[in-house]
Design an enzyme around this catalytic site. Structure first.
Site, PDB file in Angstrom:
ATOM      1  N   GLY A  46       0.843  -1.179   0.000  1.00 46.91           N
ATOM      2  CA  GLY A  46       0.000   0.000   0.000  1.00 46.91           C
ATOM      3  C   GLY A  46       0.878   1.228   0.000  1.00 46.91           C
ATOM      4  O   GLY A  46       2.062   1.157   0.355  1.00 46.91           O
ATOM      5  N   GLN A  51       3.179   9.989   1.290  1.00 45.58           N
ATOM      6  CA  GLN A  51       4.457   9.258   1.276  1.00 45.58           C
ATOM      7  C   GLN A  51       5.285   9.579   0.035  1.00 45.58           C
ATOM      8  O   GLN A  51       6.466   9.239  -0.021  1.00 45.58           O
ATOM      9  CB  GLN A  51       4.222   7.752   1.353  1.00 45.58           C
ATOM     10  N   CYS A  96       6.365  -0.113   7.204  1.00 44.00           N
ATOM     11  CA  CYS A  96       5.935   1.061   6.439  1.00 44.00           C
ATOM     12  C   CYS A  96       7.076   1.530   5.552  1.00 44.00           C
ATOM     13  O   CYS A  96       8.222   1.589   6.012  1.00 44.00           O
ATOM     14  CB  CYS A  96       5.526   2.170   7.408  1.00 44.00           C
ATOM     15  N   LEU A  97       6.771   1.861   4.295  1.00 43.51           N
ATOM     16  CA  LEU A  97       7.805   2.327   3.372  1.00 43.51           C
ATOM     17  C   LEU A  97       8.480   3.590   3.892  1.00 43.51           C
ATOM     18  O   LEU A  97       9.635   3.853   3.569  1.00 43.51           O
ATOM     19  CB  LEU A  97       7.196   2.608   1.990  1.00 43.51           C
ATOM     20  N   HIS A 138      -4.119   1.066   7.723  1.00 44.83           N
ATOM     21  CA  HIS A 138      -2.761   1.623   7.778  1.00 44.83           C
ATOM     22  C   HIS A 138      -2.624   2.784   6.789  1.00 44.83           C
ATOM     23  O   HIS A 138      -2.106   3.844   7.137  1.00 44.83           O
ATOM     24  CB  HIS A 138      -1.740   0.513   7.465  1.00 44.83           C
ATOM     25  N   GLU A 139      -3.106   2.578   5.554  1.00 44.96           N
ATOM     26  CA  GLU A 139      -2.926   3.617   4.530  1.00 44.96           C
ATOM     27  C   GLU A 139      -3.803   4.837   4.807  1.00 44.96           C
ATOM     28  O   GLU A 139      -3.366   5.974   4.617  1.00 44.96           O
ATOM     29  CB  GLU A 139      -3.211   3.053   3.132  1.00 44.96           C
ATOM     30  N   HIS A 142      -2.357   7.223   7.156  1.00 45.06           N
ATOM     31  CA  HIS A 142      -1.378   8.152   6.575  1.00 45.06           C
ATOM     32  C   HIS A 142      -2.030   9.467   6.163  1.00 45.06           C
ATOM     33  O   HIS A 142      -1.384  10.512   6.183  1.00 45.06           O
ATOM     34  CB  HIS A 142      -0.712   7.524   5.341  1.00 45.06           C
TER      35      HIS A 142
HETATM   36 CO    CO Z   1       2.869   3.218   5.864  1.00 40.98          CO
END
Ligand code: CO
Length: 169
Positions: A46, A51, A96-97, A138-139, A142
């Site tokens: 995701g 991000q 997480c990225l 989670h997304e 963000h």
């Molecule tokens: Co993340």
């Protein structure tokens, strides 16, 4: 199509509430296409617009990753809102990225009901359960400046991760 730079901690944009998408135009479509490429390149499941340094309410999620029967599916959620959470929860590992090499246990609702728009501004509703619901939560977090590390009940050191999953190659 392009691979975008992934913003990593610490960064103000990761802690900010993203702006609603109002223009469902080619600029948005290019952003979504680039976000997808970036997610695939980064081996994420995701990605959210903040991000990639865009303060917009847009996320991409991969669905059915853990499903044996169903095909993996790419879903774009624009201006998404979780309108209902199940009362039952589960705890699972997240990364997480934007927070490289950190992993932790996070309690999430087992199921969510989400209202969102697609890239053309058409409105949809969906229900997701299990890992799909986790990725969505989670997304969407963000988009509200919330990182999983603030919700994690336990974080793991790289050594603990190596013990659990084997040494990195
Ligand atoms: Co993340």
């Amino acid at each position: 199509m392009a691979i975008l730079n992934v913003v990593t901690e610490p960064a103000d944009i990761l802690l900010a509430t993203a702006k609603p998408v109002t223009k469902f135009d080619t600029t948005l479509h290019k952003l979504l296409d680039d976000m997808y490429d970036t997610m695939v390149e980064s081996e994420g499941v995701g990605i959210a617009a903040p991000q990639v340094n865009e303060s917009l309410q847009a996320v991409i999620v991969l669905m059915n990753i853990d499903a044996e029967e169903a095909e993996e599916e790419v879903l774009e959620l624009i201006n998404p809102e979780i309108v209902e959470y199940s009362t039952d929860t589960n705890v699972d590992l997240e990364g997480c990225l934007s927070i490289p090499e950190q992993f932790g246990d996070v309690e999430r609702a087992n199921g969510v009901r989400v209202e969102f728009e697609d890239r053309f501004g058409k409105t949809y509703k969906l229900e997701a359960i299990g890992y799909d619901a986790r990725v969505i939560q989670h997304e969407i977090d963000h988009l509200h400046g919330v990182l999983f590390t603030t919700k994690a009940s336990k974080m793991y050191t790289p050594e603990e991760m190596a013990d659990m999953f084997g040494e990195e190659e």
